[in-house]
Each structure stands twice: as structure tokens, then as C-alpha cells.
Design a protein around this motif. Structure first.
Motif, PDB file in Angstrom:
ATOM      1  N   SER A 123       0.827  -1.211   0.000  1.00 39.72           N
ATOM      2  CA  SER A 123       0.000   0.000   0.000  1.00 39.72           C
ATOM      3  C   SER A 123       0.860   1.260   0.000  1.00 39.72           C
ATOM      4  CB  SER A 123      -0.932   0.010   1.214  1.00 39.72           C
ATOM      5  OG  SER A 123      -0.180  -0.095   2.419  1.00 39.72           O
ATOM      6  N   SER A 124       2.162   1.139   0.330  1.00 39.64           N
ATOM      7  CA  SER A 124       3.075   2.281   0.297  1.00 39.64           C
ATOM      8  C   SER A 124       4.478   1.772  -0.018  1.00 39.64           C
ATOM      9  CB  SER A 124       3.063   3.042   1.626  1.00 39.64           C
ATOM     10  OG  SER A 124       3.495   2.204   2.689  1.00 39.64           O
ATOM     11  N   TYR A 125       5.351   2.697  -0.452  1.00 35.06           N
ATOM     12  CA  TYR A 125       6.704   2.335  -0.874  1.00 35.06           C
ATOM     13  C   TYR A 125       7.724   3.304  -0.291  1.00 35.06           C
ATOM     14  CZ  TYR A 125       4.286  -0.365  -4.530  1.00 35.06           C
ATOM     15  OH  TYR A 125       3.485  -1.252  -5.208  1.00 35.06           O
ATOM     16  N   PRO A 126       8.924   2.808   0.027  1.00 36.14           N
ATOM     17  CA  PRO A 126      10.007   3.703   0.443  1.00 36.14           C
ATOM     18  C   PRO A 126      10.396   4.652  -0.687  1.00 36.14           C
ATOM     19  CG  PRO A 126      10.542   1.405   0.921  1.00 36.14           C
ATOM     20  CD  PRO A 126       9.326   1.397   0.055  1.00 36.14           C
ATOM     21  N   ARG A 127      10.918   5.803  -0.325  1.00 38.71           N
ATOM     22  CA  ARG A 127      11.273   6.809  -1.321  1.00 38.71           C
ATOM     23  C   ARG A 127      12.281   6.294  -2.338  1.00 38.71           C
ATOM     24  NH1 ARG A 127      13.479  12.408   0.910  1.00 38.71           N
ATOM     25  NH2 ARG A 127      11.362  12.409   1.766  1.00 38.71           N
ATOM     26  N   ASP A 128      13.257   5.504  -1.911  1.00 37.48           N
ATOM     27  CA  ASP A 128      14.292   5.062  -2.849  1.00 37.48           C
ATOM     28  C   ASP A 128      13.716   4.162  -3.944  1.00 37.48           C
ATOM     29  OD1 ASP A 128      13.829   3.023  -0.944  1.00 37.48           O
ATOM     30  OD2 ASP A 128      15.818   2.167  -1.240  1.00 37.48           O
ATOM     31  N   LYS A 129      12.703   3.368  -3.603  1.00 42.06           N
ATOM     32  CA  LYS A 129      12.072   2.518  -4.614  1.00 42.06           C
ATOM     33  C   LYS A 129      11.294   3.361  -5.627  1.00 42.06           C
ATOM     34  CE  LYS A 129      11.634  -1.648  -1.758  1.00 42.06           C
ATOM     35  NZ  LYS A 129      12.565  -2.469  -2.553  1.00 42.06           N
ATOM     36  N   VAL A 130      10.632   4.419  -5.148  1.00 42.45           N
ATOM     37  CA  VAL A 130       9.885   5.301  -6.038  1.00 42.45           C
ATOM     38  C   VAL A 130      10.840   6.042  -6.967  1.00 42.45           C
ATOM     39  CG1 VAL A 130       8.354   7.305  -6.148  1.00 42.45           C
ATOM     40  CG2 VAL A 130       7.995   5.563  -4.388  1.00 42.45           C
ATOM     41  N   VAL A 131      11.935   6.554  -6.424  1.00 39.17           N
ATOM     42  CA  VAL A 131      12.907   7.285  -7.243  1.00 39.17           C
ATOM     43  C   VAL A 131      13.542   6.360  -8.280  1.00 39.17           C
ATOM     44  CG1 VAL A 131      15.111   8.522  -7.205  1.00 39.17           C
ATOM     45  CG2 VAL A 131      13.365   9.023  -5.480  1.00 39.17           C
ATOM     46  N   PHE A 132      13.868   5.138  -7.866  1.00 37.91           N
ATOM     47  CA  PHE A 132      14.436   4.171  -8.805  1.00 37.91           C
ATOM     48  C   PHE A 132      13.498   3.949  -9.989  1.00 37.91           C
ATOM     49  CE2 PHE A 132      14.832  -0.095 -10.495  1.00 37.91           C
ATOM     50  CZ  PHE A 132      16.199  -0.270 -10.637  1.00 37.91           C
ATOM     51  N   THR A 133      12.220   3.757  -9.688  1.00 39.01           N
ATOM     52  CA  THR A 133      11.251   3.484 -10.746  1.00 39.01           C
ATOM     53  C   THR A 133      11.013   4.719 -11.612  1.00 39.01           C
ATOM     54  OG1 THR A 133      10.203   1.839  -9.313  1.00 39.01           O
ATOM     55  CG2 THR A 133       8.934   2.606 -11.215  1.00 39.01           C
ATOM     56  N   LEU A 134      10.939   5.901 -11.005  1.00 31.24           N
ATOM     57  CA  LEU A 134      10.776   7.121 -11.783  1.00 31.24           C
ATOM     58  C   LEU A 134      11.956   7.352 -12.719  1.00 31.24           C
ATOM     59  CD1 LEU A 134       9.322   9.601  -9.124  1.00 31.24           C
ATOM     60  CD2 LEU A 134       8.150   8.704 -11.126  1.00 31.24           C
ATOM     61  N   SER A 135      13.167   7.090 -12.239  1.00 34.72           N
ATOM     62  CA  SER A 135      14.342   7.274 -13.100  1.00 34.72           C
ATOM     63  C   SER A 135      14.334   6.270 -14.245  1.00 34.72           C
ATOM     64  CB  SER A 135      15.631   7.153 -12.276  1.00 34.72           C
ATOM     65  OG  SER A 135      15.774   5.858 -11.726  1.00 34.72           O
ATOM     66  N   SER A 136      13.886   5.038 -13.977  1.00 35.32           N
ATOM     67  CA  SER A 136      13.773   4.042 -15.034  1.00 35.32           C
ATOM     68  C   SER A 136      12.755   4.484 -16.079  1.00 35.32           C
ATOM     69  CB  SER A 136      13.336   2.688 -14.454  1.00 35.32           C
ATOM     70  OG  SER A 136      14.336   2.143 -13.641  1.00 35.32           O
ATOM     71  N   LEU A 137      11.604   4.994 -15.627  1.00 34.98           N
ATOM     72  CA  LEU A 137      10.560   5.445 -16.539  1.00 34.98           C
ATOM     73  C   LEU A 137      11.048   6.600 -17.411  1.00 34.98           C
ATOM     74  CD1 LEU A 137       7.661   5.443 -17.590  1.00 34.98           C
ATOM     75  CD2 LEU A 137       7.008   6.812 -15.605  1.00 34.98           C
ATOM     76  N   ALA A 138      11.709   7.568 -16.787  1.00 36.04           N
ATOM     77  CA  ALA A 138      12.214   8.712 -17.548  1.00 36.04           C
ATOM     78  C   ALA A 138      13.244   8.263 -18.581  1.00 36.04           C
ATOM     79  CB  ALA A 138      12.832   9.743 -16.600  1.00 36.04           C
ATOM     80  N   TYR A 139      14.125   7.348 -18.182  1.00 34.07           N
ATOM     81  CA  TYR A 139      15.160   6.886 -19.105  1.00 34.07           C
ATOM     82  C   TYR A 139      14.552   6.042 -20.222  1.00 34.07           C
ATOM     83  CZ  TYR A 139      20.003   6.041 -20.359  1.00 34.07           C
ATOM     84  OH  TYR A 139      21.203   6.037 -21.019  1.00 34.07           O
ATOM     85  N   LEU A 140      13.523   5.247 -19.914  1.00 32.43           N
ATOM     86  CA  LEU A 140      12.848   4.456 -20.939  1.00 32.43           C
ATOM     87  C   LEU A 140      12.244   5.369 -22.014  1.00 32.43           C
ATOM     88  CD1 LEU A 140      10.602   1.371 -20.472  1.00 32.43           C
ATOM     89  CD2 LEU A 140       9.728   3.311 -21.775  1.00 32.43           C
TER      90      LEU A 140
END
Length: 299
Positions: free
Chosen positions: A182-199
Motif C-alpha cells: 500500500s506504500s513504498y520507500p522513497r528510494d524505490k519510487v525514485v528508482f522506478t521514476l528514473s527508469s521510466l524517464a530513461y525508458l
């Protein structure tokens, strides 16, 4: 009488959870004639013998579309031909719903525009990342703001080979939603956002290797992957050989392999053995992205 043809879709694409979608060259096709009384369905292909008239998603979408437009409705006879595996994460539900919405709109005389049809289909399906590529084709990006759906449709990378591994068992989207936190640590969110932006940057610039690199996330695949037999082993096999990368298609259990070249016969055999070792039979199928979405043709 008319025909509607809708492509399969692969949603999420790793880091694009509930945002990205891609249309594939497997199709759900219906031949529709209207008039008379009642709904009647003749279904061939995937799901044959298991699809019932009374609870069919196609007719559910038809009714919802007519309700939105305050159309009184009429009888409908449908011949359906389906190439999309059901409950595997390849958009079979979205294709059925999109075909139903378009068919209902055709019977009404096309009173709804594309944006209105997308809205109706997304409300029924629940995920615009599946609905958009089914309507539009190509690679799509969904944005939901205050109940409105905004989107971009883009051409996909031309030099990427794609293969889907379709196992012989099913998983429901609802079931796979429940395994997510139901919630995620900040580092996991940032990792995924950076992956999305790079994709997205990789697709814009035609960077195939960058696209492979960015197919990682910390939002859904680590959790769903634990429920999908063979996911981690197949991903390790592809990455160790520098062939590309692997993503869960939709919510699974199908996997979509994005590759720098076609699989060799012995590599397909190796993948089959991976699934076999987990007690799973699998169909390994080459697919392609399609730039065209749903099509209507008068018969």
C-alpha cells in the motif's frame, strides 16, 4: 453488418506501472449485426467453449455505452474470433471491452467521439494503460487528471525483437493487485521514476540498449514476479546472455521479452526447459508492435 478488429496489448512495461502500454499483433475480431431481440454470441479461438452470453464483457460494454448515450438499445448478433490468450496479461479483457464500446457506438450512428469512447472503456476496464493501445495502436502513455484521460501515442522502437512466453495457467488482475504494497520507500519510487524517464528518453532517441537497461522497477514486478513461475529465471537467462530484458506483460503471468535479435532454436528450448522445471507448459511466440489500433469495416 460490420466488423471490429482490436489488437492485444502489453501494459506496464516494467517501470510504466498503470501508465505505459503497447499494441501487439494478436487480435480480437467481431462481426456484428444488429436488430431483433436479445444478445447472441458465437465465439471461436481462445476461450472457445468458456465464454457465456449472459456475462460476456463485450455485451457488458455495449450496455454501458448505450446507457451513457441514453440509447434504448436493440438486439445484437455477434461472431467473435479471438487470438488473445485469456487472463494471461495480454489485454484480452481490454480488447473485448473496446470492441464492445466501438460496436455500440456504430449501432448508435457514431454519436460518441474517440475521447468519450476511451472514457467509457476505461471506466469498465479500470486501467487506461490497457485501453489506450487497444484503441490507438503503437506505444501509449496515459495520464489521469481529475477524472480525465490524457494520452500520447508514439511509434515504438523498430529494431527491438519481441517474444511472449505464455504459460498454461491464468492469474487474475485483481489477485495480482492484492500482492502489491500500500506504500513504498522513497528510494524505490525514485528508482522506478528514473527508469521510466530513461525508458521514454530511450524511445525518443532510438536508444535500444538504453531501453533494455530501463526495463526495471521496484513498484510491481518484484512482488508479482514472485507469483509468476519462471520469471526470475527467464530474466536472468536473457540478461546473462546480453540478449535484452524481460518484463511481466500486464499483471502476468505472460512474460514479454524485448531482444536485440531473434531467439535461436536452442535458446527457445532453454526457455522451455526453465518453465518445465517449474512444472509449467509454455507457448513461446514471436510478436510485433502494431501502429494501428482498433479498426471498423463495413461488411
Amino acid at each position: 453488418m460490420f466488423e471490429v478488429c482490436v489488437p492485444a496489448t502489453s501494459a506496464n512495461l516494467a517501470c510504466g506501472f498503470d501508465v505505459l502500454g503497447l499494441a501487439l499483433n494478436l487480435f480480437y475480431r467481431v462481426e456484428v449485426s444488429s436488430g431483433g431481440e436479445g444478445f447472441h454470441l458465437y465465439h471461436q479461438g481462445e476461450g472457445e467453449g468458456k465464454i457465456k452470453e449472459e456475462d460476456n464483457l463485450f455485451f457488458h460494454a455495449v450496455r454501458k455505452t448505450w446507457e451513457k448515450a441514453s440509447f434504448p438499445g436493440q438486439g445484437m448478433r455477434v461472431k467473435a474470433f479471438n487470438e488473445i490468450p485469456i487472463s494471461r496479461g495480454l489485454g484480452s479483457s481490454a480488447a473485448c471491452i473496446v470492441a464492445g464500446v466501438i460496436s455500440a457506438n456504430e449501432v448508435m450512428g457514431r454519436v460518441l467521439n474517440l475521447s468519450q469512447m476511451i472514457e467509457v472503456a476505461s471506466q469498465i476496464e479500470g486501467h487506461s494503460d490497457n485501453v489506450l493501445p487497444a484503441f490507438l495502436g503503437g506505444f501509449t502513455i496515459a495520464l489521469l487528471r481529475e477524472g480525465r484521460i490524457f494520452y500520447h501515442q508514439l511509434p515504438f522502437l523498430r529494431e527491438v525483437e519481441m517474444v511472449v512466453c505464455i504459460p498454461d495457467y491464468t492469474l487474475s488482475t485483481e489477485e495480482m493487485r492484492k500482492v502489491l504494497p500500500s506504500s513504498y520507500p522513497r528510494d524505490k519510487v525514485v528508482f522506478t521514476l528514473s527508469s521510466l524517464a530513461y525508458l521514454l528518453g530511450s524511445i525518443f532517441t532510438g536508444d535500444k540498449e538504453g531501453f533494455f537497461l530501463s526495463l526495471e522497477d521496484e513498484i510491481h514486478q518484484p512482488y508479482r514476479g514472485a507469483k509468476i513461475k519462471g520469471f526470475s529465471e527467464v530474466k536472468e537467462y536473457i540478461q546473462k546472455r546480453n540478449l535484452g530484458n524481460v518484463a511481466i506483460s500486464g499483471s502476468g503471468p505472460a512474460l514479454i521479452l524485448f531482444l536485440s535479435r531473434p531467439l535461436r532454436e536452442e535458446e527457445e528450448e532453454d526457455l522451455g526447459k526453465i518453465f518445465q522445471s517449474r512444472g509449467v507448459s509454455v507457448e513461446i511466440k514471436k510478436v510485433e508492435a502494431v501502429e494501428d489500433g482498433a479498426r471498423v469495416r463495413k461488411l
